[in-house]
Enzyme design. Structure first.
Site, PDB file in Angstrom:
ATOM      1  N   TRP A 106       0.798  -1.226   0.000  1.00  0.00           N
ATOM      2  CA  TRP A 106       0.000   0.000   0.000  1.00  0.00           C
ATOM      3  C   TRP A 106       0.827   1.271   0.000  1.00  0.00           C
ATOM      4  CZ3 TRP A 106       1.681   2.581   4.160  1.00  0.00           C
ATOM      5  CH2 TRP A 106       2.154   1.829   5.245  1.00  0.00           C
TER       6      TRP A 106
ATOM      7  N   ARG B 174       6.649  -1.170 -11.238  1.00  0.00           N
ATOM      8  CA  ARG B 174       7.965  -1.807 -11.130  1.00  0.00           C
ATOM      9  C   ARG B 174       7.884  -3.298 -11.443  1.00  0.00           C
ATOM     10  NH1 ARG B 174      11.429  -0.254  -5.901  1.00  0.00           N
ATOM     11  NH2 ARG B 174      10.493  -2.078  -4.916  1.00  0.00           N
TER      12      ARG B 174
ATOM     13  N   LYS C 283      -2.674  -8.585  -7.514  1.00  0.00           N
ATOM     14  CA  LYS C 283      -3.498  -8.370  -6.327  1.00  0.00           C
ATOM     15  C   LYS C 283      -2.949  -7.150  -5.585  1.00  0.00           C
ATOM     16  CE  LYS C 283      -3.129  -9.263  -2.204  1.00  0.00           C
ATOM     17  NZ  LYS C 283      -3.677  -7.963  -1.714  1.00  0.00           N
ATOM     18  N   PRO C 284      -3.584  -5.986  -5.778  1.00  0.00           N
ATOM     19  CA  PRO C 284      -3.109  -4.801  -5.063  1.00  0.00           C
ATOM     20  C   PRO C 284      -3.513  -4.857  -3.600  1.00  0.00           C
ATOM     21  CG  PRO C 284      -5.086  -4.279  -6.300  1.00  0.00           C
ATOM     22  CD  PRO C 284      -4.742  -5.713  -6.626  1.00  0.00           C
ATOM     23  N   ALA C 285      -2.866  -4.047  -2.785  1.00  0.00           N
ATOM     24  CA  ALA C 285      -3.199  -3.986  -1.358  1.00  0.00           C
ATOM     25  C   ALA C 285      -4.638  -3.527  -1.173  1.00  0.00           C
ATOM     26  CB  ALA C 285      -2.249  -3.028  -0.643  1.00  0.00           C
TER      27      ALA C 285
ATOM     28  N   GLY D  59       6.523  -6.688   0.454  1.00  0.00           N
ATOM     29  CA  GLY D  59       5.830  -6.603   1.729  1.00  0.00           C
ATOM     30  C   GLY D  59       6.726  -7.048   2.864  1.00  0.00           C
ATOM     31  N   SER D  60       6.126  -7.518   3.931  1.00  0.00           N
ATOM     32  CA  SER D  60       6.882  -7.859   5.130  1.00  0.00           C
ATOM     33  C   SER D  60       7.662  -9.160   4.959  1.00  0.00           C
ATOM     34  CB  SER D  60       5.937  -8.002   6.325  1.00  0.00           C
ATOM     35  OG  SER D  60       5.163  -9.190   6.213  1.00  0.00           O
TER      36      SER D  60
ATOM     37  N   GLU E  45      10.753  -8.602  -2.336  1.00  0.00           N
ATOM     38  CA  GLU E  45      11.292  -7.347  -1.814  1.00  0.00           C
ATOM     39  C   GLU E  45      10.647  -7.172  -0.449  1.00  0.00           C
ATOM     40  OE1 GLU E  45      11.456  -3.934  -0.415  1.00  0.00           O
ATOM     41  OE2 GLU E  45      10.252  -3.230  -2.104  1.00  0.00           O
ATOM     42  N   LEU E  46      11.432  -7.477   0.587  1.00  0.00           N
ATOM     43  CA  LEU E  46      10.871  -7.636   1.929  1.00  0.00           C
ATOM     44  C   LEU E  46      11.288  -6.490   2.849  1.00  0.00           C
ATOM     45  CD1 LEU E  46      11.415 -11.505   2.154  1.00  0.00           C
ATOM     46  CD2 LEU E  46       9.444 -10.242   1.263  1.00  0.00           C
TER      47      LEU E  46
ATOM     48  N   ARG F 150      10.600  10.915   3.928  1.00  0.00           N
ATOM     49  CA  ARG F 150       9.911  10.677   2.659  1.00  0.00           C
ATOM     50  C   ARG F 150       8.857   9.595   2.849  1.00  0.00           C
ATOM     51  NH1 ARG F 150      10.868   7.718  -2.419  1.00  0.00           N
ATOM     52  NH2 ARG F 150      12.375   6.453  -1.301  1.00  0.00           N
TER      53      ARG F 150
ATOM     54  N   CYS G 277      10.175   0.806   2.899  1.00  0.00           N
ATOM     55  CA  CYS G 277      11.146  -0.218   3.290  1.00  0.00           C
ATOM     56  C   CYS G 277      12.566   0.307   3.227  1.00  0.00           C
ATOM     57  CB  CYS G 277      10.991  -1.454   2.406  1.00  0.00           C
ATOM     58  SG  CYS G 277      11.115  -1.085   0.639  1.00  0.00           S
TER      59      CYS G 277
ATOM     60  N   GLU H  83      11.358  -2.819  11.965  1.00  0.00           N
ATOM     61  CA  GLU H  83      11.067  -1.788  10.986  1.00  0.00           C
ATOM     62  C   GLU H  83       9.976  -0.878  11.547  1.00  0.00           C
ATOM     63  OE1 GLU H  83      10.785  -1.761   6.141  1.00  0.00           O
ATOM     64  OE2 GLU H  83       9.805  -3.395   7.221  1.00  0.00           O
TER      65      GLU H  83
END
Length: 492
Positions: free
Chosen positions: A158, A167, A182-184, A236-237, A258-259, A286, A292, A389
């Site tokens: 999100w 990307r 599948k978007p957030a 995501g996480s 990409e975590l 930003r 992330c 994080e």
């Protein structure tokens, strides 16, 4: 408000499967909420497992013909999409601000960044190549070709609703892969607006299928176990990424992950301090810290810590918090209550452990998920805020004495996405480029993300790279063809 309503009325809210907008098979919808007001913006179709299966079937059906499409044709679709997104930058920026919260100025920056992936990969689509060679023993010829991996599933976050979609989508289009996106559930509107633009740009039916849902596991789980799917890309996480990697093993899927991150921001005694403060503000604030790649831990040499902290805190104190559509606002809300509550908990625990609040330190009263931009000093080395994080506008500052100590502290994490270093010593910068455990490094720069560069991490920050020349390789398989010596049968 009239402009907002007009835009929301123009964004499709259905599922997009096989080139058609449709309702969920269950008829269900879910609310998309403005995090600044907690008011409902729109109701979006809530995909079911049956809808997910239909989306994958459409992607699988379109794959063969799409793979045979001329690279130039795929490139032109991407180029048209780039031009359309750029022309509608205000629409995309407003959509992101409404559903995610970032100020309009930052949202416009994301439009430029996200659109650039479409342009970059339009140029890469025509440069995919292989090789032809003679085997070392001369007995045959070696032909190596690149082919699209095949139907791909994208699960996007999100925090950057446009850029995280482009990307992944752009290199897949360039390589000749069909997709299910599948978007957030928190921010589906930007992805749906992008889908309509790609349809207008001429993307054939079935190449991109979009299934917003509030039941992510129930909808995507069967797809990951389906033999028709050949690629999974997730942002995501780390916790969720680990589970998806395990699930992907059943079909031996190609995966890109990409975590999470825990980026250190190192300021050495010889740093240009005004430049370091500028970089720190960018790296931390930003996107409201909801990135992330956001600086998560500030490690400052003890000889300059006081000066750096004072200048940095003064800048942070100058942020104006409010709804991102309002004039002069420089910090929007966090995306939801859970995110704000986690940030609040991390700060409260750090203070209880001995940290000092220099700026901020509490939520903003009233509607919306706002939290004050915050600077903490004297944070204990074992504080939870240094190990997790943060994903919010909070900057914990600690000190170090030597380069060796700085490296040890920076690497003391399971994550390895990005690091930032400020120093005037070129040799030190080169040493740190080899010593720090991160997939990316900013040297005297607070922002490193660039569509022309490979984005990704090491350790538990992920697998694979997005962007750059390397990005399209994630969507290509290498095929070797052995050919008999063409001279062996040559007539005398």
């Amino acid at each position: 408000m009239t402009a907002e309503r007009d835009l929301l009325d123009r964004i499709p809210t259905g599922l997009f499967i096989g080139g058609e907008w449709r309702a969920s098979t269950s008829g269900a919808t879910f609310d998309v909420t403005d995090p600044a007001t907690e008011q409902v913006l729109a109701r979006v179709a809530d995909a079911t497992p049956e809808d997910g299966d239909a989306a994958l079937a459409a992607a699988d059906s379109a794959q063969r013909e799409w793979a045979r499409t001329a690279p130039r044709e795929r490139a032109e679709i991407l180029r048209r999409a780039f031009e359309l997104v750029t022309a509608r930058a205000d629409d995309f920026a407003l959509a992101m601000t409404l559903e995610m919260g970032k100020p309009l100025a930052e949202a416009r920056g994301e439009v430029a960044y996200g659109a650039e992936f479409l342009r970059w990969f339009s140029e890469e689509a025509v440069r995919v190549s292989g090789r032809y060679a003679t085997a070392p023993d001369g007995a045959n010829r070696l032909l190596v070709v690149k082919r699209p991996v095949g139907p791909s599933l994208f699960i996007t976050p999100w925090n950057f609703p446009l850029a995280m979609a482009t990307r992944k989508i752009a290199p897949a289009i360039a390589a000749g892969c069909t997709m299910v996106l599948k978007p957030a559930a928190l921010t589906p509107l930007t992805a749906l607006l992008l889908t309509s633009v790609l349809q207008e740009a001429g993307l054939p039916a079935g190449v991109l299928n979009v299934i917003p849902t509030t039941r992510a596991g129930a909808v995507t789980g069967p797809l990951i176990r389906d033999a028709r799917l050949r690629k999974l890309s997730f942002t995501g996480s780390t916790e969720v990424g680990r589970r998806l990697i395990a699930d992907s093993a059943e079909q031996v899927l190609r995966v890109s992950m990409e975590l999470g991150g825990n980026a250190p921001f190192l300021v050495f005694e010889d740093a240009d301090l005004p430049a370091a403060v500028d970089g720190a503000v960018l790296a931390k604030m930003r996107n409201g810290g909801e990135a992330c790649v956001a600086a998560n831990r500030f490690l400052v040499h003890e000889s300059v810590a006081a000066e750096f902290t004072a200048a940095f805190a003064e800048r942070i104190a100058g942020y104006r918090v409010g709804r991102g559509t309002e004039e002069g606002v420089t910090m929007g809300p966090l995306v939801d209550a859970a995110t704000r509550d986690k940030v609040e908990s991390l700060v409260q625990e750090a203070v209880a452990d001995g940290a000092t609040v220099t700026v901020g330190g509490s939520r903003v009263t009233g509607p919306g998920y706002f939290y004050q931009p915050t600077v903490l000093t004297g944070v204990p080395a074992d504080a939870r805020i240094l190990g997790e994080e943060i994903f919010g506008p909070v900057a914990p500052i600690t000190t170090f004495r030597t380069e060796e100590e700085a490296i040890r502290l920076a690497n003391a994490t399971e994550f390895g996405l990005v690091a930032f270093v400020y120093t005037r010593d070129l040799n030190r910068g080169l040493r740190l480029a080899e010593e720090l455990d991160s997939g990316m490094l900013g040297v005297n720069a607070g922002v490193v993300s660039n569509p022309a560069a490979p984005f990704g991490g090491v350790k538990q920050s992920g697998l694979g790279r997005e962007g750059g020349f390397e990005g399209i390789e994630e969507y290509l398989e290498t095929r070797y063809v052995g050919i008999a010596d063409p001279f062996a049968t040559k007539e005398a």
